[in-house]
Design an enzyme around this catalytic site. Structure first.
Site, PDB file in Angstrom:
ATOM      1  N   GLY A  89      54.285  79.872   3.031  1.00  0.00           N
ATOM      2  CA  GLY A  89      53.436  80.568   2.070  1.00  0.00           C
ATOM      3  C   GLY A  89      53.525  80.096   0.635  1.00  0.00           C
ATOM      4  O   GLY A  89      53.480  80.916  -0.283  1.00  0.00           O
ATOM      5  N   SER A  90      53.595  78.777   0.404  1.00  0.00           N
ATOM      6  CA  SER A  90      53.676  78.334  -0.991  1.00  0.00           C
ATOM      7  C   SER A  90      52.371  78.600  -1.734  1.00  0.00           C
ATOM      8  O   SER A  90      52.385  79.010  -2.900  1.00  0.00           O
ATOM      9  CB  SER A  90      54.060  76.851  -1.076  1.00  0.00           C
ATOM     10  N   ARG A 130      41.378  85.970  22.538  1.00  0.00           N
ATOM     11  CA  ARG A 130      41.170  85.776  21.107  1.00  0.00           C
ATOM     12  C   ARG A 130      40.398  86.922  20.464  1.00  0.00           C
ATOM     13  O   ARG A 130      40.718  87.325  19.346  1.00  0.00           O
ATOM     14  CB  ARG A 130      40.477  84.438  20.837  1.00  0.00           C
ATOM     15  N   ARG A 133      45.412  79.274  12.634  1.00  0.00           N
ATOM     16  CA  ARG A 133      44.613  79.667  13.784  1.00  0.00           C
ATOM     17  C   ARG A 133      43.141  79.471  13.433  1.00  0.00           C
ATOM     18  O   ARG A 133      42.702  79.850  12.347  1.00  0.00           O
ATOM     19  CB  ARG A 133      44.831  81.137  14.165  1.00  0.00           C
ATOM     20  N   HIS A 145      41.914  73.428   1.725  1.00  0.00           N
ATOM     21  CA  HIS A 145      42.011  72.333   2.691  1.00  0.00           C
ATOM     22  C   HIS A 145      42.498  71.073   1.980  1.00  0.00           C
ATOM     23  O   HIS A 145      42.005  70.749   0.896  1.00  0.00           O
ATOM     24  CB  HIS A 145      40.645  72.075   3.326  1.00  0.00           C
ATOM     25  N   THR A 170      33.024  79.442   6.664  1.00  0.00           N
ATOM     26  CA  THR A 170      31.846  79.697   7.489  1.00  0.00           C
ATOM     27  C   THR A 170      32.199  79.376   8.939  1.00  0.00           C
ATOM     28  O   THR A 170      33.314  78.941   9.231  1.00  0.00           O
ATOM     29  CB  THR A 170      30.653  78.839   7.032  1.00  0.00           C
ATOM     30  N   LEU A 184      33.806  74.504  10.962  1.00  0.00           N
ATOM     31  CA  LEU A 184      35.141  74.212  10.466  1.00  0.00           C
ATOM     32  C   LEU A 184      35.097  73.403   9.172  1.00  0.00           C
ATOM     33  O   LEU A 184      34.504  72.321   9.131  1.00  0.00           O
ATOM     34  CB  LEU A 184      35.932  73.445  11.526  1.00  0.00           C
TER      35      LEU A 184
END
Length: 209
Positions: A13-14, A66, A92, A110, A142, A145
């Site tokens: 969690g940086s 899922r 995930r 990202h 959205t 991916l």
């Protein structure tokens, strides 16, 4: 009134810590929950130490189902009163059904200059392509991916001696600058992209709320 932000993590969690640290003073948002799919994720302890409520929805308890996993995630977010969701190392892939519930209110960071290199192994792919620069992107999530509207990018020059590991280590501090800057602007209702060059100050710094 401050917007309520939930942060989804899977590891240390940086980026989560950078987001939490930024949401003080006149910031237009406050953290309301850190939620992980990994019960022993290190980021949960860091969040709790920062005074942020934490919760876990273990994906392994929903193996092969899922929709049930994502329904449990959604219940936790709703219970916390989340208005904005930030994915920060959440490992995930979310289905279009879940994304549709939060589309327009969910952000992700990202490690590439999207649209280049969606998916994994971004640093190695940038080096293999002989790129002159690399960086990170914050975008709206959205159903496709890593393809949502870009809300900010930070970039740096690739060095001849860079490896995937050194490049990742050099990009990470940019992530810690970019994501809080984008969140501040987004929470204030401003979707203009934030641009950062390594070693430079913010381009079009986010307005004070």
């Amino acid at each position: 009134m401050s917007r309520r932000v939930a942060i989804l993590i899977s590891g240390g969690g940086s980026n989560m810590a950078a987001l939490i640290a930024s949401m003080t003073g006149d910031h237009p948002a406050r953290p309301c929950l850190v939620l992980s799919n990994v019960p022993d994720a290190g980021g949960l302890r860091r969040a709790a130490e920062a005074g942020v409520p934490v919760a876990t929805v273990d994906h392994r308890a929903h193996r092969g189902d899922r929709p049930a996993f994502e329904a449990a995630l959604h219940r936790e977010l709703v219970a916390a009163g989340a208005e904005i969701v930030c994915l920060a190392g959440f490992m995930r892939v979310l289905t279009p059904g879940f994304v549709g519930l939060w589309e327009g209110r969910m952000l992700n960071i990202h490690p590439s200059l999207l649209p280049k290199y969606p998916g994994l192994d971004t640093h190695a792919r940038a080096l293999a392509a002989g790129d002159a620069e690399h960086g990170c992107t914050v975008h709206e999530v959205t159903a496709d991916l890593d393809a949502g509207p870009v809300l900010g990018q930070a970039r740096l020059a690739i060095r001849g001696e860079d490896t995937p590991d050194t490049l990742a280590a050099r990009v990470l501090p940019l992530e810690h600058r970019l994501y809080p800057a984008v969140l501040r602007r987004f929470a204030a209702g401003d979707r203009r992209p934030v641009l950062i060059e390594a070693g430079a100050s913010l381009s079009n710094p986010p307005p004070l709320a």
